[in-house]
Design an enzyme around this catalytic site. Structure first.
Site, PDB file in Angstrom:
ATOM      1  N   GLU A 473     -33.279   6.500 -23.156  1.00  0.00           N
ATOM      2  CA  GLU A 473     -33.841   7.492 -22.230  1.00  0.00           C
ATOM      3  C   GLU A 473     -32.860   8.103 -21.249  1.00  0.00           C
ATOM      4  O   GLU A 473     -33.294   8.725 -20.279  1.00  0.00           O
ATOM      5  CB  GLU A 473     -35.041   6.910 -21.471  1.00  0.00           C
ATOM      6  CG  GLU A 473     -36.224   6.661 -22.383  1.00  0.00           C
ATOM      7  CD  GLU A 473     -37.526   6.351 -21.656  1.00  0.00           C
ATOM      8  OE1 GLU A 473     -37.489   6.155 -20.431  1.00  0.00           O
ATOM      9  OE2 GLU A 473     -38.570   6.309 -22.328  1.00  0.00           O
TER      10      GLU A 473
HETATM   11  C1  BMA Z   1     -39.975   3.238 -21.357  1.00  0.00           C
HETATM   12  C2  BMA Z   1     -38.938   2.148 -21.450  1.00  0.00           C
HETATM   13  C3  BMA Z   1     -38.793   1.369 -20.207  1.00  0.00           C
HETATM   14  C4  BMA Z   1     -40.078   1.207 -19.470  1.00  0.00           C
HETATM   15  C5  BMA Z   1     -41.249   1.723 -20.233  1.00  0.00           C
HETATM   16  C6  BMA Z   1     -42.518   1.671 -19.451  1.00  0.00           C
HETATM   17  O1  BMA Z   1     -39.454   4.419 -21.096  1.00  0.00           O
HETATM   18  O2  BMA Z   1     -37.751   2.659 -21.906  1.00  0.00           O
HETATM   19  O3  BMA Z   1     -37.853   1.936 -19.378  1.00  0.00           O
HETATM   20  O4  BMA Z   1     -40.256  -0.099 -19.125  1.00  0.00           O
HETATM   21  O5  BMA Z   1     -40.992   3.006 -20.574  1.00  0.00           O
HETATM   22  O6  BMA Z   1     -42.467   2.522 -18.335  1.00  0.00           O
END
Ligand code: BMA
Length: 901
Positions: A473
């Site tokens: 991300e």
């Molecule tokens: C996603 C993951 C984590 C996070 C999850 C829940 O984007 O990559 O960073 O824990 O969402 O928010």
């Protein structure tokens, strides 16, 4: 001539907090052995490898940070300095000229002293550090008795200092820890994440070894590959490269032997090559063997569901002048090809045309259904092999075939990937970067380059390894924030990592620069290319989960909905708290829920779908059913979009997240104590080799009727509903089956059933039927003249099952009217027959979300299935392994508090 010798330095360790006020430096401490500061306070380590929180806990010096509010009482540990020391004997062997100290993992900022001399300063938890020692120099580095001292400093403080030097950047939200974390190569979730506590531990968390030798094998690269001719016949090839260390002169080492054995030790091939053509300056022997193997001798490695997980051992022996073995290394390999296919789709789907994002293994295109993985504990040294195996076995038994090792944790230890190899689980491995603007100054890039090389070399031989991915991300965050223009670390994701993966892996392991990544500029949300993370249901736009079918993409590598864990897990963190605290909005519940805006987000989705309740157990059940319905609907809709060659619109779905690192309310489908939530079983049903799905579309009378997620209740005057039914078949053969449909009205005794002969096409979904949803007769009642006709199917449960030629039920699914908050569910008149571990469930009226548990303490029961919808005329048999004589408890929609039956 003596063989190389490796000793694990895992005995005699002790630890203490460094008291900087007494001793100025660690060196002083060592030079003044009688001074109080070195003697005082050393405590024997209870385990090795070791982490300081675990030691403190075992010594009774802190309270368990996983209970109550204790997390906040132990924050000082991460801001303090810690010492570990051990003494070890050393007997010189006249044949050995070299020694090497290998540190497989130090967490994180550490000065290492050997006999009072600083030999190493580390700042990267993910690297393997080694310190070569010449035994023939004058430094006398190794003595009869030696002291190794590790001085751990605060990573938190270092991160802040680096931030002051290089500037403050964006890194997630406050739920994802302090943004200074991006500057230090320590597991990012240690700084806190939106499912985990802030616990900045330190310690030698992986083994430390001392190896002595004259010449030894420093590395081996097993290149096990397979290619296919036009008829699909496989040609397996094994090439082996061997790295040597020390003095590979003919007096010391004469040959390299390579042996290939099957899993029961039967030898398949062996060869020995003389080393005379290896000069002492060349340390890498390329193609020590290069074998074209016959496919009759070797069987391929397959992901679970597609064939067996055939594994072979490759042994490399370094042979001395008298034929004696001086050193040996063994690696277990599998023969398979893996490709990430990104090619033009033949036709457009709802999102447009675009390209596939699919994994092809041994020439077979595979729908990847699986989970995201986070570290299974904040204290990594407590995760035993048994626990890893239990986690990954659960995943495999849940019909999942892929695990994504997410970028905010660690590169898992070898045992993790060994188990993936054995169970046939494909592993997607992120490089360890998550949700931040990471820097790219020289030192940082240098350290990360070493980290990447170490881990690619360590992991590349695993047949389970299907993808390396640059980060989690980091690209998406840029898009989300809108105010950040550049990502310095693109040099890592777009240059350093792909080059390392291309150079060091053979056959090549695919590389993807970031998850998610689409390929068009910063756009990471394009559903027609690359992978997507779908956070617009929980998070983002807070869309209703009933919209998941419109929110897919070519590969959904993250999406999810949280729920509360098992009541026993809640009780664990409550730690005997007063009963006045046992309500869903209490501070203790908040302490064990880290998700951003969880109060609002739960409120929306729970309010839209379930009746309000102030009873904690009912609320826990409802959050779990909600998660199960929402995430299940996504799996079912997206697997439907795997429509065959050229129409692989969605080729993978990985739920966020499989596991937890402490007791918490989170997106996990199985909680910290390995207790599956209802969604675990729902996913298993949706990913079974043969599956069936139903979707119901309300036919509105008027364009401005309420949206479809409210099905027919909101649009009470809806004209009708259409149901679509499809089947899925992940086997490579077509299947002729019977589709049996039954319809049960919740408001009356009306039922209807019908049967169709259908064929399920291989390795894809097949649309089976599209029809108006039947309902009870209108009993002559007509709407007032001029008003549109209303449907009677709004209270009808539609149930489908696929039955094989032998009469075996292969798949079931029931589609219930929604939202559930409107339903007046009838008493199902549930009958439960127990015969040993066999449980037979039958009903007279449909039941939703039937959850089985047991009364009293005892070992965890392993359920073959759970969280069931059961309809009349279709009894279901469950196996409850470990049930013993305990009584069963049931809960279901309408009776959410579990009770003994
Ligand atoms: C996603 C993951 C984590 C996070 C999850 C829940 O984007 O990559 O960073 O824990 O969402 O928010």
């Amino acid at each position: 001539m003596t063989a190389a010798r490796t000793t694990r330095l895992d005995q005699g360790w002790s630890w203490k907090q460094r008291n900087a006020t007494i001793c100025d430096s660690v060196l002083d401490e060592l030079k003044l052995p009688n001074d109080g500061c070195i003697q005082a306070g050393w405590k024997e380590a209870q385990a090795f490898p070791s982490e300081i929180h675990v030691e403190l806990l075992k010594a009774g010096l802190i309270s368990d940070p996983y209970l109550g509010f204790n997390e906040h009482k132990v924050q000082w540990i991460g801001e303090t300095e810690w010492l570990y020391k051990c003494t070890f004997p050393f007997t010189a062997d006249s044949a050995h000229q070299h020694a090497i100290l290998e540190f497989e993992g130090l967490d994180t900022v550490c000065d290492v002293y050997l006999n009072g001399k600083l030999i190493l300063s580390t700042d990267n938890q993910f690297r393997t550090y080694s310190y070569p020692i010449s035994l023939f120099d004058n430094a006398n580095t190794l003595k009869d008795t030696n002291t190794l001292l590790l001085h751990f400093k605060s990573a938190k403080i270092l991160a802040k200092a680096e931030e002051a030097k290089y500037g403050k950047v964006r890194a997630g939200s406050t739920n994802l820890g302090d943004p200074s974390r991006v500057y230090v190569r320590k597991a990012q979730y240690d700084w806190r994440w939106d499912w985990g506590p802030e616990l900045m531990t330190v310690g030698p968390y992986r083994p430390i070894k001392l190896k002595t030798y004259s010449v030894c094998i420093s590395e081996m690269h097993t290149r096990a590959s397979v290619s296919f001719d036009e008829s699909g016949t496989p040609s397996p090839v094994l090439k082996v490269d061997v790295g040597l260390d020390g003095t590979p002169s003919p007096e010391l080492a004469q040959a390299l032997g390579v042996v290939l054995k099957d899993s029961v030790g039967k030898e398949i091939r062996r060869a020995q090559m003389p080393l005379h053509d290896v000069s002492s300056t060349t340390s890498m022997v390329r193609d020590a063997v290069s074998w074209d193997l016959r496919s009759e001798d070797l069987k391929l490695w397959w992901p679970v569901g597609y064939g067996q997980q055939n594994l072979y051992n490759v042994e490399v022996h370094l042979v001395g002048p008298n034929g004696q073995v001086i050193d040996t290394q063994v690696k277990r390999v599998g023969f398979r090809s893996v490709e990430l296919v990104q090619e033009q789709l033949a036709e457009a789907d709802q999102y447009g045309t675009g390209t596939t994002f699919l994994f092809e293994v041994n020439g077979v295109r595979i729908f990847a259904g699986g989970s995201n993985w986070i570290p299974a504990d904040n204290f990594l040294t407590t995760i035993t092999e048994e626990r890893y195996r239990a986690w990954l076995t659960l995943l495999r038994d849940g019909n999942q075939n892929m695990v994504r090792v997410w970028g905010g944790g660690i590169y898992e230890p070898d045992v993790f990937y060994d188990i993936c190899d054995e169970l046939g689980i494909l592993a997607w491995q992120d490089f360890q970067f998550a949700c931040g603007v990471y820097p790219a100054h020289d030192e940082f890039v240098k350290s990360v380059t070493k980290e990447a090389e170490d881990n690619v070399k360590r992991l590349r031989h695993h047949p389970s390894l299907a993808l390396f991915c640059g980060n989690n991300e980091d690209y998406q965050m840029i898009l989300q924030w809108g105010d950040t223009k550049e990502l310095p670390a693109r040099v890592l994701y777009e240059k350093v990592f792909p080059e390392i993966v291309a150079t060091l892996t053979d056959p090549p392991i695919p590389y993807h620069r970031g998850s998610p990544y689409g390929g068009k500029g910063w756009d990471t949300a394009d559903p027609t290319v690359g992978d997507v993370h779908q956070w617009n249901v929980w998070g983002g736009k807070e869309l209703p989960y009933q919209d998941y079918d419109k929110l897919g993409g070519r590969f959904v590598s993250e999406f999810g909905i949280p729920s509360m864990p098992d009541m026993r897990t809640v009780a664990h963190w409550m730690d005997g708290a007063d009963e006045t605290e046992w309500y869903s909005q209490s501070t203790l519940m908040a302490q064990h829920t880290k998700a951003g805006s969880f109060e609002r987000r739960f409120a929306i989705v729970m309010n839209e779908n379930f009746r309000l309740t102030s009873d904690l157990e009912t609320y826990v059940y409802n959050t779990q059913l909600m998660q199960s319905e929402a995430v299940g609907y996504a799996y079912q809709s997206w697997r439907r979009a795997w429509r065959g060659r050229g129409k692989e619109y969605t080729s993978g779905v990985l739920v966020w997240q499989l596991n937890d690192c402490w007791p918490v309310t989170s997106w996990a489908i199985v909680d910290y104590f390995l207790r599956p939530k209802p969604i675990y079983f729902t996913i298993a049903r949706h990913l079974a080799p043969i599956g069936v799905g139903i979707s119901r579309t309300v036919i509105q009378n008027r364009a401005n009727d309420r949206p479809r997620q409210f099905y027919e209740f909101g649009a009470i005057q809806s004209h009708d509903a259409k149901i679509d039914i499809w089947g899925t078949n992940s086997t490579l053969k077509p299947r002729s089956v019977k589709l049996e449909l039954s319809f049960h009205d919740l408001k009356s005794s009306w039922t209807h059933s019908e049967t169709h002969d259908v064929e399920l096409l291989p390795n894809q979904s097949t649309e089976l039927l599209s029809m108006p949803c039947p309902g009870p007769p209108r009993d002559g009642a007509q709407p007032p003249s001029g008003d549109p006709l209303w449907a009677t199917s709004y209270s009808v449960v539609v149930s489908a099952r696929l039955v094989g030629e032998d009469g075996r039920v292969l798949a079931r699914f029931a589609d219930w009217p929604q939202p559930y908050r409107y339903l007046a569910v009838p008493d199902p008149r549930l009958k439960v027959g127990v015969d040993g571990e066999k449980v037979v469930l039958s009903v007279e009226r449909p039941v939703k979300g039937l959850w089985l548990s047991v009364e009293g303490e005892g070992p965890e029961v392993s359920w073959s299935d759970n969280a069931l919808d059961v309809v009349p005329g279709d009894p279901q048999t469950i196996v409850a392994k470990g049930l013993g004589n305990r009584k069963l408890k049931v809960a279901y929609l309408g009776k959410e508090k579990a009770s003994v039956i």
